[in-house]
Design an enzyme around this catalytic site. Sequence first.
Site, PDB file in Angstrom:
ATOM      1  CG  ASP A 833      -1.955   1.096   1.155  1.00 26.05           C
ATOM      2  OD1 ASP A 833      -3.002   0.832   0.568  1.00 26.05           O
ATOM      3  OD2 ASP A 833      -1.717   2.199   1.663  1.00 26.05           O
ATOM      4  CB  ILE A 834       1.052   4.226  -2.247  1.00 21.51           C
ATOM      5  CG1 ILE A 834       1.185   3.341  -3.490  1.00 21.51           C
ATOM      6  CG2 ILE A 834       1.944   5.442  -2.367  1.00 21.51           C
ATOM      7  CD1 ILE A 834       0.764   4.024  -4.779  1.00 21.51           C
ATOM      8  CD  GLU A 876      -4.688   4.584  -1.804  1.00 22.17           C
ATOM      9  OE1 GLU A 876      -4.876   5.130  -0.718  1.00 22.17           O
ATOM     10  OE2 GLU A 876      -5.487   4.653  -2.745  1.00 22.17           O
TER      11      GLU A 876
END
Length: 952
Positions: A833-834, A876
Amino acid sequence: MKNFIRFIVFVLLFPVMAQALELSVQEKEFIANNPKVKIALMPDFSPFSFIKEDRIVGFENDLLQIISQETGLRFDKHFGVWNKNLKAFQEKSVDIITSISYKKEREAFTTFTTPYYNIPIMIFVRDDFGTYKGMQSLEGKKVGILKDVFYTIELEKYTNNKLHIYETYDELTEALVFGKIDALIQNLPNINYLIKKNLYTNLVLVDELELPGIKKEDLRFGINPDKPLLYSIMQKALDNIGEERWTALSGKWLSVKLIDEMLGEQINSSLALLSEEEKKYLENTIVKIGMIRDYYPFSYEENGKINGFSFEYFKLLASKVGMKFDVEVDNWSPTLHKFENKKIDIIDAISYTREREEFANFSNAYFHIPNAIFARKNSFEEYGGLESLRGKKVGITKNIYYFDTIKELGLFELVVFESSREKIKALALGKIDAAFNNLTSGQKYILQGGDTNIEVLDELADEIVKKEDLKLGVSKENVILYSIVEKAMGAITANEKTKLVNKYFGVGFQKEERDKNIALNTEEREYLETKKEIRMCSIPNIPPLEQIDENGKHKGIAEDIIQIVSKKIQKPIVLVPTQSWSKSLENIKDGKCDILPAAMKTQNRQHYMNFTTPYLIEALVVATKDDKFFIENSSRLKNLKIGIVEGYVFIELLKQKHPDIEIVQVKSAKEGLLQVRDGKLFGYVDILPSIAYTIQKEGLFDLKVAGKLEFDAEFGIASRKDEPLLNSIMQKALKEIGEEEIRSIVGKWVSITIEQAFDYRKLIYISLFFLAILSVVLYKNRSIKALNKKLEELSITDNLTQLYNRNKLDEVLKEEANRSKRFLHTFAVIMVDIDHFKSVNDAHGHQMGDIVLKEFAEILKSNSRKTDIVGRWGGEEFMVICAQTDLKGATALADSMKEQIASYSFSSGEPKTASFGVSVYNKNEDIKDLIKRADDALYKAKKNGRNRVEIG
């Protein structure tokens, strides 16, 4: 009399008595030896337990009455806010606590009964929050919860946000209303009750709380473990209540019609009893009432007509006595002036002041509204009460009831306005520094004007200015009319008033609220006011994009999008049906239609239409009989008869590039494909979903998709050239819908097409089978492989990042699990996950956000191994599936990816990092459990500081 009626109602609510409760000798002895049992309830947990007119009422109170009748237990009720009740229970100051939810750590001091109610836990935000896209939208936001609520620990694990803790439900709700927090998390019935009670019109419900290990709020009785007999008595009583009584309890306290509201403090008649003098007065009089034109949601003008809660309330009042009335609508100050000068008989929404007693008789208040201080966002570094406004320009409405009180403070330079709308607009433009206004209409005009730079700064302190008390004022001399008004108000039942409250103040989902408000400028709003409706023509025969079915109903992707647009601009969009696309184009040229929901832009069409940016891009393909050769591009169609629906832009495209293609215009995809089957046409050109849908629906399995052309079909909303404002309105509406929601709509229809009307894989496999045979003859093996790859990518690839999509990842996970069972080797999953991705969208816009997502995807792909499967899980969040890989190998890969991401120079100009969760498949494990462990590890990585790898 009232008690008798309550008894009758109680009997009606609990018509079927359960079987007699059987208690053991020891349980009976416990009851005899403990005449009163101490129990803790909350005084503010409406509608389960709350104080009303100095007595405890609610679902739980009635439940305890039933248990007392059934068992003989007597309850000594102690009232306190939740965290104090919990502390008292832990210290054994009380024997029972209500409304406790099960948690393993509470087992040390609690024996739990089974739940007597399960409530969804919801996330509420203010309506100026912006677009909510799941719980990641709360990243960096101030989130409020109740002290010691059961999901505190899980929520802290999920987010690094500092949670804001409140002791009471009222404090928690007010904190959100007045801007001290950005979101709150609480059960639905309680917050909905407070919203209606206090008329908080700026709160919206956006989501249900979903965290690992957290389900609905399960309300139970908690019993002191030292008293097992008390537990067994309480549990037996709950088990013995029976379905009818549970249903009656729920109906009484958790439906719209609350029994206390139906009864009220008196049994109201449906019509008021008038004297002969009063009846005669009404026979000969048309009463004039003055209402405010911009007092949303109480009275406001809409399409030239008065509307709102107060207007409907007065209509109801008039119906109780047969009053005939006319409404005069104006701003507040001139309305008050007319009333003072006896030009109107009644004034609505007047608040009591001693000075006004000279010319008005006041009814009882029919509502109280909080007043608020509004300011531009970030205009005060730290707001510390009214002193922070010293020397500032503050807007106030002319002749508002608290004008003199505020003026006497001597703190501000007061700037007087005729209306709330003018005042809010002046604040948005920087002409004043702050504004006093009631919360409801202030929020309305912020949203209506698209003034996203304004926020609620604080509540206007109650000790200085009391809440706005909405009363009806009657001319002082008109004693008869005042008497009639009082009697009419007394005849309005609590249930009738509740229906109005639910209509105007019931909580709604954010999507519904956002659908009603987009940031239109004055010119655009005025344009829409001139339009009774917007007329729409369509492509009548291109499912699943759009079609008109046999019942004349418009449906498909375009229709779903248009429905949302209609709600957002608050204007009906009405279908003008046509038999053909060319007729629809003719209609918009002639002004018989205003918009086309799915049209492609061409140089010729721009002479008479404006276009939004495309919301849908589809591949253009050619269908032929299954014995025809592979079509590499449009040049292979030279000198051949090709069918295209009349009026389609593809005709222009193909003619410009290849004038020697013989184009035959047909009325529909069905007609075109039938002519291909019958040998009248070589092929038919259209978008892939339309061809696939028609082949399956009509059973044309001797046809195939022979190739993809070099053109893409780009569909946007087209509007009349002579009304350019309509184009800008449509563009803004599409922007508000957003790419994610549009993709969801498209995905839904593609899903429907695959499941109900067309099996993509089946068609692809059939087509490829015949192409394979032809390849032997035509030596086109390389081209066929290219088509195979392209067609497969359409169904398994994420459009933005070009990685595998979730459908493909689910498929691979199942395959890997099966391989693991057969060959006894394992595999690993990496969830990625960003970190702080929202900041990219906020700072640079969604277009830059998409670029960063693409770059991120490329890093993952280029740093994975050939045997790894990399895909976009959603938003994301990404997933890497590592075949035949143990924990050590997967962790090493995740560490490598983490370093590559941290060192990469993203186009946004700011460094980005990512958090990783790694888990390895256990033999015979459910795939969901594997993913959950990886997900939990990811949450742990975020909680522990981000930019790290954790193992689950």
